[in-house]
Write an enzyme that holds these catalytic residues in place. Structure first.
Site, PDB file in Angstrom:
ATOM      1  N   GLY A 101     -18.378   0.684  -8.745  1.00 59.74           N
ATOM      2  CA  GLY A 101     -18.803   0.835 -10.143  1.00 59.74           C
ATOM      3  C   GLY A 101     -18.099   1.958 -10.872  1.00 59.74           C
ATOM      4  O   GLY A 101     -18.475   2.313 -11.986  1.00 59.74           O
ATOM      5  N   LEU A 102     -17.058   2.538 -10.242  1.00 59.27           N
ATOM      6  CA  LEU A 102     -16.361   3.656 -10.887  1.00 59.27           C
ATOM      7  C   LEU A 102     -15.039   3.218 -11.525  1.00 59.27           C
ATOM      8  O   LEU A 102     -14.210   4.046 -11.902  1.00 59.27           O
ATOM      9  CB  LEU A 102     -16.114   4.794  -9.883  1.00 59.27           C
ATOM     10  N   GLY A 103     -14.849   1.925 -11.642  1.00 63.40           N
ATOM     11  CA  GLY A 103     -13.698   1.416 -12.388  1.00 63.40           C
ATOM     12  C   GLY A 103     -12.388   1.471 -11.630  1.00 63.40           C
ATOM     13  O   GLY A 103     -11.322   1.652 -12.235  1.00 63.40           O
ATOM     14  N   SER A 105     -10.658  -0.927 -10.121  1.00 60.13           N
ATOM     15  CA  SER A 105      -9.674  -1.967 -10.443  1.00 60.13           C
ATOM     16  C   SER A 105      -9.135  -1.778 -11.857  1.00 60.13           C
ATOM     17  O   SER A 105      -7.927  -1.912 -12.089  1.00 60.13           O
ATOM     18  CB  SER A 105     -10.270  -3.360 -10.206  1.00 60.13           C
ATOM     19  N   ASP A 144     -14.271  -1.185 -19.186  1.00 60.49           N
ATOM     20  CA  ASP A 144     -13.666  -0.391 -18.099  1.00 60.49           C
ATOM     21  C   ASP A 144     -12.210  -0.047 -18.405  1.00 60.49           C
ATOM     22  O   ASP A 144     -11.781   1.097 -18.218  1.00 60.49           O
ATOM     23  CB  ASP A 144     -13.736  -1.159 -16.768  1.00 60.49           C
TER      24      ASP A 144
HETATM   25  C1  MEV Z   1     -18.667  -3.095 -14.840  1.00 64.04           C
HETATM   26  O1  MEV Z   1     -18.121  -1.792 -14.717  1.00 64.04           O
HETATM   27  C2  MEV Z   1     -19.379  -3.227 -16.142  1.00 64.04           C
HETATM   28  C3  MEV Z   1     -19.998  -4.584 -16.401  1.00 64.04           C
HETATM   29  O2  MEV Z   1     -20.685  -4.480 -17.641  1.00 64.04           O
HETATM   30  C4  MEV Z   1     -18.966  -5.684 -16.464  1.00 64.04           C
HETATM   31  C5  MEV Z   1     -18.082  -5.609 -17.690  1.00 64.04           C
HETATM   32  O3  MEV Z   1     -18.402  -4.948 -18.666  1.00 64.04           O
HETATM   33  O4  MEV Z   1     -17.037  -6.287 -17.664  1.00 64.04           O
HETATM   34  C6  MEV Z   1     -21.023  -4.942 -15.344  1.00 64.04           C
END
Ligand code: MEV
Length: 315
Positions: A101-103, A105, A144
């Site tokens: 979840g820290l971006g 990719s 992201d």
């Molecule tokens: C992922 O970092 C964030 C989400 O909202 C997906 C997106 O915005 O593309 C879950």
């Protein structure tokens, strides 16, 4: 292979979404901050017939001519989006954990796009990096790549791009890893399925998130970190109602609040990955990091806005 002189390394920030993940896929705004962990890449012109990607530190046996590999597909998509002439060996690295979840990719995509065209501005770089993101995430909102390219704190709305948010106070965040990896693509698909089954419930949550995000922007601009923390807690409740939280996420948020966090929530796709806890000072941050460590969770302190912003690197 003959390689001529390389360009300098290009940087891209990792990110923490302060509020608005998932809802942002459906047009609700989100607020995100860049963190100094991220990715870097550089492009070295070469005399091969095709460009080559060398991705260090990731356990992937990448062959850029293998159609089946996502990394190869993503790389080709960025090359095409950047309209590259000639061939390059592109070296890339990241210190972000994947699936957290820290971006990770997005930062790699941005670093690649920037290495191939360092003169492009943040918005264009982010747009090109979306070609890479689409390979991995199916339906990315773009938040992201936008925050990774711009750094700092941004207010993002799908289809409208981003605006910088100037925060009156530094935003100190403890970021902790649940230890479980999660797939953004699967989590976004899970929300899409829930939205099909229970449209009213999901829309209500999204509308709630919309007003939290609006208020959070005002709180950040006013330097009111206490209000921001409360809004993050409320966002976490709504995310958990969308089945995006886990026992570990709740446990880490609870530990952080008990140790003095102003607010805590999952960040990114949820279902595992990381938690972000907003703190007032370093003492509280140390207490939280200690509490997490004792419970078996790794964490670090991210001071934001990050230092990856080109202006702050003196470029
Ligand atoms: C992922 O970092 C964030 C989400 O909202 C997906 C997106 O915005 O593309 C879950």
């Amino acid at each position: 292979m003959t390689m001529t002189q390389s360009r300098p390394w290009s940087h891209a920030s990792g990110k923490v979404i302060l509020l608005g993940e998932h809802a942002v896929v459906y047009g609700v705004p989100a607020i995100a901050v860049g963190i100094s962990r991220g990715a870097m890449a550089r492009a070295i012109p070469c005399d091969e017939s095709t460009s080559v990607l060398r991705l260090e530190g990731l356990p992937v046996d990448l062959r850029a001519d293998d159609e089946e590999r996502d990394l190869a597909r993503g790389f080709r998509a960025v090359l095409e989006a950047a309209g590259v002439h000639g061939s390059f060996v592109v070296e890339a690295r990241t210190d972000l954990p994947p699936g957290a979840g820290l971006g990770c990719s997005a930062a790699l995509g941005v670093a690649l796009a920037r290495a191939l065209d360092p003169a492009a501005n943040a918005a264009l770089t982010a747009e090109r990096a979306m070609a890479w993101e689409r390979v991995f995430h199916g339906n990315p909102s773009g938040v992201d790549t936008a925050v990774s390219a711009e750094g700092g704190c941004i207010y993002f709305e799908r289809g409208r791009g981003f605006e910088r948010v100037e925060s009156s106070a530094p935003l100190l965040l403890c970021v902790g890893h649940t230890g479980t990896i999660s797939s953004t693509k699967s989590m976004v698909e899970a929300v899409a399925r829930l939205r099909e089954r229970r449209p009213e419930m999901v829309e209500k949550s999204f509308e709630g998130i919309r007003s939290l995000v609006r208020n959070a922007r005002l709180a950040i601009e006013a330097g009111d970190v206490r209000a921001l923390g409360q809004l993050m807690d409320l966002n976490q409740m709504l995310l958990s109602g969308l089945f995006l939280s886990t026992q570990e996420i709740e446990r880490m948020c609870g530990l952080a609040r008990d140790a003095g966090a102003l607010g805590a929530k999952l960040t990114g796709a949820g279902g595992g990955g990381c938690v972000a806890a907003l703190v007032e000072n370093r003492e509280v941050a140390d207490r939280i990091l200690r509490a997490w460590k004792e419970a078996g969770f790794e964490g670090f302190l991210a001071e934001t806005p990050d230092r990856n912003r080109p202006a702050e690197r003196g470029e």
